[in-house]
Design an enzyme around this catalytic site. Structure first.
Site, short mmCIF file in Angstrom:
data_model
loop_
_atom_site.label_atom_id
_atom_site.label_comp_id
_atom_site.label_asym_id
_atom_site.label_seq_id
_atom_site.Cartn_x
_atom_site.Cartn_y
_atom_site.Cartn_z
N TYR A 1 0.74 -1.15 -0.14
CA TYR A 1 -0.12 0.01 0.06
C TYR A 1 0.97 1.29 0.23
CZ TYR A 1 -4.05 -2.81 0.74
OH TYR A 1 -4.97 -3.84 1.00
N ASP B 1 -5.38 -6.50 5.70
CA ASP B 1 -6.71 -6.10 4.92
C ASP B 1 -7.41 -7.31 4.61
OD1 ASP B 1 -8.56 -4.57 3.69
OD2 ASP B 1 -7.34 -3.74 2.17
#
Ligand code: NAI
Length: 347
Positions: A123, A238
């Protein structure tokens, strides 16, 4: 009196944060909400989904709670959530996953926490196209970020009386990036007095071990009760936290905290759920549970316990449940029932 930043967000954000505000107020905590908007609706005016006033407000108040913010898929602006975590260096994402008596799920005794590294990994936002033929995303894992997230997880394990700290990784394939994360995991655990387990050591008070992410996914489905605290790089966190939400009754109930050295932002794990937005049917439990985490972070343990006890009662009674939990109550019916119970206990 506290000043706290509130980002209602989009989709079901306003409905669930309104419910949360009423519940916190019923519990007697005096909060002045500094309400600020972010996301798609402010782009036209400010040319960014995350205007400076949002960051300034959180820097001033130190604590924020936010509803979900929509992120366009495959195009458009980068995620407001990711940008916020980076701008405030909210390096630890904490997602406690627990079964509630009364909420239908396949398991009875899950009590685990996913701790996700929040600032780097896949990310990092470093992506580019290679002509029309390929896309490259760069995964960055640093020693500094790995050390501090593992250290955070060690302290969380001890403060919350858990026993097993598991590192989730794919170091068999990504030997350099995940390999570094895994190496630092055992190093920092050892500095915190948490030693690597051997099968024969399982009666130890606390211990560390590691699980490859694909095996972790299978073991979470087969026997989730075995896990306590799981620490991992960004992407695995996630995915596995949504998987874990599914184990205990869905996204409508799981809270999270994004914690940094100076600031903290609390939010539900779920997104803006555009399909059900504006229908008064969203489950506000996840954001209410996020508010419970926030109150504990502020040292307001009594109102936090009170809200949690009343939530448990509502679920055990099973009469006023939102649609996602098999009931037919509206968002505000659920929050009104919760407020009624809280006020009754305080009287
Ligand atoms: P989502 O979490 O919004 O929805 C997934 C499913 O769960 C849908 O069926 C939805 O109706 C249901 N659901 C979610 N929250 C619920 C609630 N409180 N009560 C009842 N049902 C609920 O995930 P999706 O559809 O992948 O994402 C929608 C948008 O939200 C996207 O733009 C995404 O980027 C954004 N998002 C934002 C997050 C944040 O702000 N922290 C986190 C996750 C997604």
């Amino acid at each position: 009196m506290y000043n706290i930043t509130l980002i209602p967000g989009d989709g079901i954000g306003k409905e669930v944060t309104d419910a949360m505000k009423k519940v916190v107020e019923a519990a007697g905590v005096n909060i002045v909400w500094d309400e600020v908007e972010a996301g798609e609706k402010v782009i036209e005016k400010y040319a960014t989904p995350l205007p400076d006033y949002v960051i300034d407000s959180i820097k001033k108040n130190k604590i924020a709670i936010k509803g979900p913010v929509t992120t366009p898929v495959g195009k458009g602006f980068r995620s407001v959530n990711v940008a916020l975590r980076k701008a405030l260096d909210l390096y630890a994402n904490v997602r406690p996953v627990k079964t509630f008596e009364g909420i239908k799920s396949r398991y009875d005794n899950i009590d685990l926490t996913i701790i996700r590294e929040n600032t780097e990994g896949l990310y990092s936002g470093i992506e580019h196209s290679v002509g029309d033929f390929a896309g490259e995303s760069i995964k960055i894992i640093t020693k500094e970020a790995s050390d501090r997230i593992v250290d955070f997880a060690c302290k969380y394990l001890k403060n919350n009386d858990y026993k097993r700290l598991s590192c989730v990784h794919k170091a068999n394939i990504m030997k350099i990036s995940d390999g570094l994360f895994l190496r630092e995991f055992y190093e920092i655990c050892s500095k915190n007095g948490i030693e690597k387990s051997k099968a024969s050591d399982k009666d130890k008070e606390i211990y560390a071990d590691d699980v490859i992410v694909d095996a972790a996914a299978m073991n979470l489905v087969l026997n989730p009760e075995q896990f306590d605290v799981m620490v991992m790089p960004n992407l695995y966190g996630d995915i596995l936290s949504d998987l874990c939400a599914g184990l205990v009754g869905g996204l409508g109930i799981i809270p999270s905290a994004n914690i940094g050295k100076d600031y903290a932002v609390f939010e539900a794990v779920h997104g803006s759920a555009p399909q059900i937005a504006g229908k008064n049917i969203a489950n506000p439990t996840a954001i209410i549970q996020s508010a419970i985490m926030m109150l504990r972070y502020m040292g307001e343990n009594k109102p936090a316990d009170l809200i949690e006890d009343c939530l448990k009662e509502v679920f055990i009674e099973g009469k006023i449940l939102t649609e996602d939990l098999g009931g037919n109550a509206k968002t505000d019916e659920f929050s009104e029932e919760l407020c009624r119970k809280i006020k009754l206990k305080r009287a």
